[in-house]
Motif scaffolding. Structure first.
Motif, mmCIF file in Angstrom:
data_model
loop_
_atom_site.group_PDB
_atom_site.id
_atom_site.type_symbol
_atom_site.label_atom_id
_atom_site.label_comp_id
_atom_site.label_asym_id
_atom_site.label_seq_id
_atom_site.Cartn_x
_atom_site.Cartn_y
_atom_site.Cartn_z
ATOM 1 N N LEU A 129 1.191 7.147 -6.687
ATOM 2 C CA LEU A 129 0.401 8.248 -6.908
ATOM 3 C C LEU A 129 1.000 9.331 -6.160
ATOM 4 O O LEU A 129 0.750 10.241 -6.968
ATOM 5 C CB LEU A 129 -0.935 7.622 -6.126
ATOM 6 C CG LEU A 129 -2.504 8.286 -6.282
ATOM 7 C CD1 LEU A 129 -2.438 8.887 -7.743
ATOM 8 C CD2 LEU A 129 -3.207 8.050 -5.245
ATOM 9 N N ALA A 130 1.426 9.449 -5.336
ATOM 10 C CA ALA A 130 1.827 10.575 -4.882
ATOM 11 C C ALA A 130 2.195 11.303 -6.045
ATOM 12 O O ALA A 130 2.468 13.014 -5.795
ATOM 13 C CB ALA A 130 2.236 10.496 -3.109
ATOM 14 N N LYS B 14 10.670 3.926 -3.936
ATOM 15 C CA LYS B 14 11.949 5.038 -4.047
ATOM 16 C C LYS B 14 12.503 5.059 -5.924
ATOM 17 O O LYS B 14 12.281 6.040 -6.455
ATOM 18 C CB LYS B 14 12.549 4.240 -3.310
ATOM 19 C CG LYS B 14 12.033 5.082 -1.966
ATOM 20 C CD LYS B 14 13.224 5.193 -0.619
ATOM 21 C CE LYS B 14 12.624 4.762 0.963
ATOM 22 N NZ LYS B 14 13.959 4.685 1.795
ATOM 23 N N LEU C 137 21.649 8.773 -3.085
ATOM 24 C CA LEU C 137 21.826 8.016 -2.469
ATOM 25 C C LEU C 137 20.705 6.857 -2.710
ATOM 26 O O LEU C 137 21.298 6.063 -1.824
ATOM 27 C CB LEU C 137 20.758 8.873 -1.798
ATOM 28 C CG LEU C 137 21.198 10.510 -0.957
ATOM 29 C CD1 LEU C 137 20.064 11.820 -0.129
ATOM 30 C CD2 LEU C 137 22.457 10.065 0.136
ATOM 31 N N ALA D 279 -3.957 12.206 -2.482
ATOM 32 C CA ALA D 279 -4.270 10.652 -2.303
ATOM 33 C C ALA D 279 -4.779 9.355 -1.276
ATOM 34 O O ALA D 279 -5.312 8.431 -1.179
ATOM 35 C CB ALA D 279 -2.434 10.526 -1.827
ATOM 36 N N PHE E 27 -0.201 9.782 4.263
ATOM 37 C CA PHE E 27 1.841 10.030 4.295
ATOM 38 C C PHE E 27 1.046 10.437 5.567
ATOM 39 O O PHE E 27 1.408 11.725 5.608
ATOM 40 C CB PHE E 27 1.697 11.236 3.465
ATOM 41 C CG PHE E 27 2.052 10.371 1.756
ATOM 42 C CD1 PHE E 27 3.021 9.332 1.719
ATOM 43 C CD2 PHE E 27 0.939 10.949 1.190
ATOM 44 C CE1 PHE E 27 3.218 8.807 0.131
ATOM 45 C CE2 PHE E 27 1.188 10.054 -0.258
ATOM 46 C CZ PHE E 27 1.958 8.934 -0.457
ATOM 47 N N VAL F 41 10.404 -1.636 0.036
ATOM 48 C CA VAL F 41 10.574 -1.039 0.277
ATOM 49 C C VAL F 41 11.570 0.228 -0.568
ATOM 50 O O VAL F 41 11.094 1.387 -0.786
ATOM 51 C CB VAL F 41 11.284 -0.571 1.604
ATOM 52 C CG1 VAL F 41 11.712 0.608 2.011
ATOM 53 C CG2 VAL F 41 10.855 -1.041 2.710
ATOM 54 N N LEU G 220 1.100 -1.378 -0.225
ATOM 55 C CA LEU G 220 0.055 0.077 0.337
ATOM 56 C C LEU G 220 1.124 1.753 -0.163
ATOM 57 O O LEU G 220 0.415 2.285 -0.967
ATOM 58 C CB LEU G 220 -0.829 0.148 1.297
ATOM 59 C CG LEU G 220 -1.398 1.203 1.047
ATOM 60 C CD1 LEU G 220 -2.475 1.120 0.426
ATOM 61 C CD2 LEU G 220 -3.032 1.110 2.578
ATOM 62 N N GLU G 221 1.854 0.847 1.269
ATOM 63 C CA GLU G 221 2.954 2.637 0.959
ATOM 64 C C GLU G 221 3.348 2.912 -0.653
ATOM 65 O O GLU G 221 3.543 3.464 -0.525
ATOM 66 C CB GLU G 221 4.017 2.218 1.814
ATOM 67 C CG GLU G 221 3.491 2.358 2.698
ATOM 68 C CD GLU G 221 2.987 0.542 3.589
ATOM 69 O OE1 GLU G 221 3.511 0.076 3.162
ATOM 70 O OE2 GLU G 221 2.661 0.308 5.104
ATOM 71 N N ASN H 229 0.648 4.206 -3.216
ATOM 72 C CA ASN H 229 0.886 5.805 -2.362
ATOM 73 C C ASN H 229 1.085 6.209 -3.305
ATOM 74 O O ASN H 229 1.062 7.116 -3.581
ATOM 75 C CB ASN H 229 0.078 5.559 -0.540
ATOM 76 C CG ASN H 229 -0.792 5.161 -0.050
ATOM 77 O OD1 ASN H 229 -1.793 5.228 -0.988
ATOM 78 N ND2 ASN H 229 -1.605 5.483 1.073
ATOM 79 N N LYS H 230 2.901 5.639 -2.495
ATOM 80 C CA LYS H 230 4.273 6.951 -3.109
ATOM 81 C C LYS H 230 3.962 7.087 -4.316
ATOM 82 O O LYS H 230 4.485 7.875 -5.152
ATOM 83 C CB LYS H 230 5.107 5.911 -2.484
ATOM 84 C CG LYS H 230 6.543 7.248 -2.579
ATOM 85 C CD LYS H 230 8.099 6.312 -2.015
ATOM 86 C CE LYS H 230 7.676 6.269 0.006
ATOM 87 N NZ LYS H 230 8.785 5.837 0.252
ATOM 88 N N GLN I 18 21.535 3.391 -0.526
ATOM 89 C CA GLN I 18 20.491 2.769 -0.436
ATOM 90 C C GLN I 18 20.907 1.354 -0.643
ATOM 91 O O GLN I 18 20.143 0.177 -0.152
ATOM 92 C CB GLN I 18 19.344 2.973 -0.197
ATOM 93 C CG GLN I 18 19.205 4.501 0.847
ATOM 94 C CD GLN I 18 17.258 4.761 1.151
ATOM 95 O OE1 GLN I 18 16.643 4.147 0.895
ATOM 96 N NE2 GLN I 18 17.299 5.888 0.540
ATOM 97 N N LYS J 229 20.664 -2.407 1.733
ATOM 98 C CA LYS J 229 19.464 -2.676 1.776
ATOM 99 C C LYS J 229 18.800 -4.024 1.184
ATOM 100 O O LYS J 229 18.099 -4.413 1.282
ATOM 101 C CB LYS J 229 19.038 -1.733 2.872
ATOM 102 C CG LYS J 229 18.541 -1.182 3.650
ATOM 103 C CD LYS J 229 17.872 0.223 3.732
ATOM 104 C CE LYS J 229 17.930 1.198 4.134
ATOM 105 N NZ LYS J 229 16.880 2.224 3.975
ATOM 106 N N ILE K 233 -1.736 17.460 -2.226
ATOM 107 C CA ILE K 233 -0.761 16.251 -2.165
ATOM 108 C C ILE K 233 -1.936 14.859 -1.633
ATOM 109 O O ILE K 233 -2.262 14.348 -1.590
ATOM 110 C CB ILE K 233 -0.161 16.095 -3.046
ATOM 111 C CG1 ILE K 233 0.618 17.206 -3.935
ATOM 112 C CG2 ILE K 233 0.954 14.625 -2.985
ATOM 113 C CD1 ILE K 233 2.061 17.249 -4.508
#
Ligand code: HEM
Ligand SMILES: [Cu+2]
Lengths: 208, 602
Positions: free
Chosen positions: A29-30, A179, A162, B162, B90, A175, A22-23, A26-27, A166, A170, B158
């Motif tokens: 989409l946002a 990104k 960066l 969302a 968020f 996760v 879900l995160e 959401n990321k 990561q 990781k 935003i």
């Protein structure tokens, strides 16, 4: 019932890891929404530039100023970097972390190359052509629009660097994957903006 | 400390409420000082320069730092509950948005003690706002402060988009969303597309002032009208950012207290979208007198008037909702009902202003001042008071005192009409906007006196509300889930105030007005959509606060040409971003057994 959260997905990496949680969704989409806002931002800057592009006061005009070869080279570099970021995402979808990191590194290097050319260009204008921020309305609009884009490239370079760090630390997980995906979206976006800058600022400046 | 690090949308809502109320108070004091100066002809209460600073800061503070945060306060407090979510999409960004807004607002307001506030009007028209005509740092505070605050608003927008798109409970389709959530959604969309324009405008203006650029400097080829276009491309949609949430509040309050479902729900949704869309097409109606020419004037005139159609639909829907309802005039409903005629009056003068030839007469007179206060104060502020009375029990677990609420209402609305109704006539008689004093014998004396008295009454109304808050807060908490007994939407199905995790089990939504529907079916609770399980919560973080402080420092450095400070601030901010992205934070869990004890906060 509800979608898994990042910390619940521990098994093997799913096919589209950026959308597995879900995160992550959401990321993504946002980030699309954010790019909508960015489009308005650059749209306003372009409108400003178009309104002021002939207002050269007693400074140099676009036609006298621009040297297309160097700009064309910069354009080529940036377009290629978009391609390499596509390769990076493809590698991610194959679950190949090594190749992913490699393509990201290439993308960053190309981004740095672009920035180098841009800085060289600006320094030339300021020192040789006496064309600075304060020269004319045209110069202010030029540096603001192109400089804003350059700042975006710089931000992207730092960001992706960066992320490479990561990934090394990781690994490729649900996760880190969103990104990487989102940074690639960003990179394409600034590439598209550059295509507009190349057309509206440089080509139009030479011929129009 | 807890408050500095919280990422809980309910607490962030309270933070927005406190900060917004504080700025609203500052803006209100500025308003009273303005009115005091205008109480009689040839007054010398404040100097002309101070007066300019007062009107500029009043308008700017009210709009960006007073009412917008109050809207965000209600959105934070209510929207996740209305869609059956445990939080926003968020939580970290939510907190970041709040702190950037607050630091931007503080930056703008410290201008009072740092050598002069901005003095070019809240529209900061060039060349008035250029260095030539405004040579203190005032306008720099305006550009930098608003830039930072605007960033916070954009982040918030935003986040809500969302949240509403992805966090709705099962069964909550878009066409089952409560109206307030709908308006929050559309408002956020307008924010997303309007704020970047002002971002650019503020960049250009600050570059002109701080880096000697020439965007608006005619002698170097710049163009002052460009500022007006950019400002109003943002500025007109901004008006709808403000008013749509008020529409949403009214659409919640009226059905609840009329005991009827909202009349014409789908036309309400449609009208909201249409208004937002048209809102982007009409910006140049603020520029009829800049010489755009008859064709442009005509087009902007007509497109502006078109907005009256969806707005009219809304007004009639509210009236039809009231029609035949079992109406209860609680304080919340008084504000909502007072809203309708007041807003209609503001709308009518809006259509008058939209007529280009007539605007040559009205332009920059008190008629304009009267118009926009009818819509902003008579529309939005009445809506906010209505919403605050309505949702107060949900936010704090205590019902505001009804009697005090009603007394406050009457002071406010009578004061309001006294203040601004007469300003229409002052405007028609030729009193210009933003003048610091006027001569005797022009026929302005009495009406100005009346206007000032009205403003004082409004001030009393606000004080009564504050008093009500204090009185209520000292009483024990104990509001039931559904204190109005006729609550229709999901927020009323859970305790007041809600537990940290909002819903122990995410509810299953089976229709519009989900909770009402269950009540009608004889249930007292929502049917859960998931088994009882452990609940995932985001962790608190101080980073948003530090990041915003970094931006604040950078802004000051930029303004005063202290580039070391600028870089230092940016380093703080970017370092926080890097920390945030390098160290994963998976949050924590509330186990099912704990939910019963952890039921109520603190
Ligand atoms: C509470 C009572 C209020 C009073 C008595 C009041 C009074 C005034 C007065 C006297 C002016 C100056 C008009 C001029 O000379 O041009 C003014 C301007 C303004 N007010 Fe208010 N106001 C109030 C509330 C509000 C609110 C709640 C808002 C916004 C949400 C607001 C927004 C503005 C704006 C945008 C201006 C224009 C400033 C400018 O010309 O730059 N006011 N107000
Ligand atoms: Cu407008």
């Amino acid at each position: 019932m509800s979608a898994p959260h990042a910390e619940q997905v521990t098994s093997a990496l799913p096919h589209e890891p950026e959308k597995a949680t879900l995160e992550g969704r959401n990321k993504v989409l946002a980030f699309w929404l954010f790019l909508g806002g960015e489009a308005v931002l650059f749209g306003t800057l372009f409108a400003t530039f178009l309104a002021l592009r002939e207002q050269i006061a007693d400074g140099p005009s676009a036609n006298e100023l621009f040297k297309l070869p160097i700009v064309a080279a910069a354009t080529f570099i940036l377009l290629v970097s978009s391609l390499t970021s596509v390769f990076a995402i493809q590698a991610m979808h194959r679950g190949n972390k090594k190749s992913l990191s490699l393509w990201l590194i290439v993308t960053v290097i190309l981004g740095l190359g672009f920035l180098g050319l841009e800085i060289y260009e600006f320094v030339e204008y300021v020192t040789h052509e006496k064309f600075g921020m304060t020269t004319s309305a045209f110069s202010s609009a030029f540096y603001t629009l192109v400089g804003f884009h350059g700042a975006h490239v710089l931000f992207g370079v730092v960001w992706i660097s960066l992320l490479i760090g990561q990934l090394a630390k990781k690994g490729l997980t649900v996760v880190t994957a969103p990104k990487v995906y989102v940074s690639a979206m960003y990179w394409h976006f600034i590439d598209v903006v550059w295509v507009f800058i190349f057309t509206v600022v440089y080509l139009l400046g030479k011929v129009g | 400390m807890d408050w500095l690090t919280t990422v809980d949308h309910k607490k962030i809502g309270i933070l927005y409420l406190i900060a917004g109320a504080l700025f609203f108070g500052i803006g209100g004091i500025e308003a009273l000082l303005i009115r005091w100066q205008l109480i009689k002809p040839m007054n010398d209460f404040v100097s002309a320069q101070t007066f300019n600073e007062l009107i500029t800061m009043h308008g700017t503070t009210m709009i960006f730092l007073g009412v917008m945060p109050l809207i965000f306060a209600l959105m934070n407090a209510v929207v996740p509950l209305q869609i059956g979510a445990r939080d926003v999409a968020f939580p970290f960004l939510n907190s970041l948005g709040f702190w950037t807004f607050l630091f931007g607002g503080v930056l703008l307001n410290i201008s009072w003690v740092m050598g002069g506030a901005p003095d070019a009007g809240w529209t900061a028209y060039t060349p008035l706002s250029s260095k030539l005509y405004s040579d203190t740092h005032g306008v720099d505070f305006y550009t930098v402060g608003l830039q930072i605050a605007g960033l916070g608003t954009l982040i918030g927008g935003i986040n809500f988009l969302a949240t509403i798109i992805t966090m709705r409970a099962p069964g909550m389709s878009f066409m089952r969303m409560p109206m307030f959530t709908w308006t929050a959604f559309i408002t956020s969309a307008i924010i997303l597309f309007a704020f970047p324009a002002i971002t650019v405008g503020l960049v250009l203006l600050s570059f002109d002032r701080i880096l000697d650029a020439n965007f608006f400097d005619v002698s170097e080829g710049g163009n002052p009208v460009l500022w007006q276009h950019i400002f109003w491309i943002f500025g007109h949609p901004e008006v709808y950012i403000l008013i749509l949430p008020a529409f949403g509040i009214i659409s919640e309050v009226i059905p609840t207290f009329a005991r009827k479902r909202l009349f014409g729900y789908s036309s309400m949704v449609f009208a909201t979208i249409l208004i937002a869309f048209l809102g982007f097409m009409v910006w140049a109606h603020h520029m009829f007198t800049t010489g755009m020419g008859p064709v442009a004037n005509a087009l902007f005139s007509i497109s502006t008037m078109l907005i009256a159609v969806p707005t009219g639909i809304k007004i009639f829907n509210w009236l039809f909702t009231l029609w035949g309802g079992q109406i209860r005039f609680t304080a919340a409903n008084l504000y909502a009902s007072g809203f309708i005629p007041t807003f209609v009056m503001g709308g009518v003068t809006g259509v008058m202003l939209a007529s280009a030839p007539a605007d040559y007469q009205f332009h920059d007179t008190y008629f304009v001042v009267a118009h926009f206060h009818y819509v902003i104060v008579g529309g939005l502020v009445l809506g906010l008071f209505s919403g605050l009375h309505y949702w107060w029990p949900k936010m704090f677990g205590r019902v505001l005192d009804e009697k005090l609420g009603k007394i406050g209402f009457w002071f406010f609305i009578i004061g309001f009409h006294l203040t601004f109704f007469v300003q229409h006539f002052l405007g028609l008689m030729g009193m210009q906007r933003r003048i610091f004093t006027y001569l005797r014998g022009q026929g302005f004396d009495t009406l100005n006196l009346v206007s000032t008295i009205g403003a004082l009454l409004m001030g009393v109304g606000v004080l009564v509300f504050l008093f009500n808050v204090i009185v209520t807060t000292r009483k024990p908490a104990g509001a039931p889930n559904d204190p109005w007994e006729d609550g229709r939407t999901l927020e009323w199905s859970i305790p007041s105030p809600p537990p940290e995790y909002n819903f122990k089990q995410i509810p299953l939504v089976r229709g519009l007005d989900a909770y009402w529907k269950e009540k009608m079916a004889g249930h007292t609770e929502m049917t859960p959509a998931e088994p009882v399980g452990s609940i995932h919560m985001p962790s608190a973080s101080i980073l948003p606060f530090v990041m915003s402080a970094g931006i604040f420092v950078a802004g000051l450095g930029f303004m005063y040409h202290q580039y070391v400070v600028l870089v230092l601030g940016l380093v703080i901010t970017f370092a926080c971003m890097a920390i945030r992205s390098l160290y994963d934070d998976h949050g924590w869990h509330i186990d099912p057994e704990e939910t019963t004890e952890k039921g109520v906060k603190e």
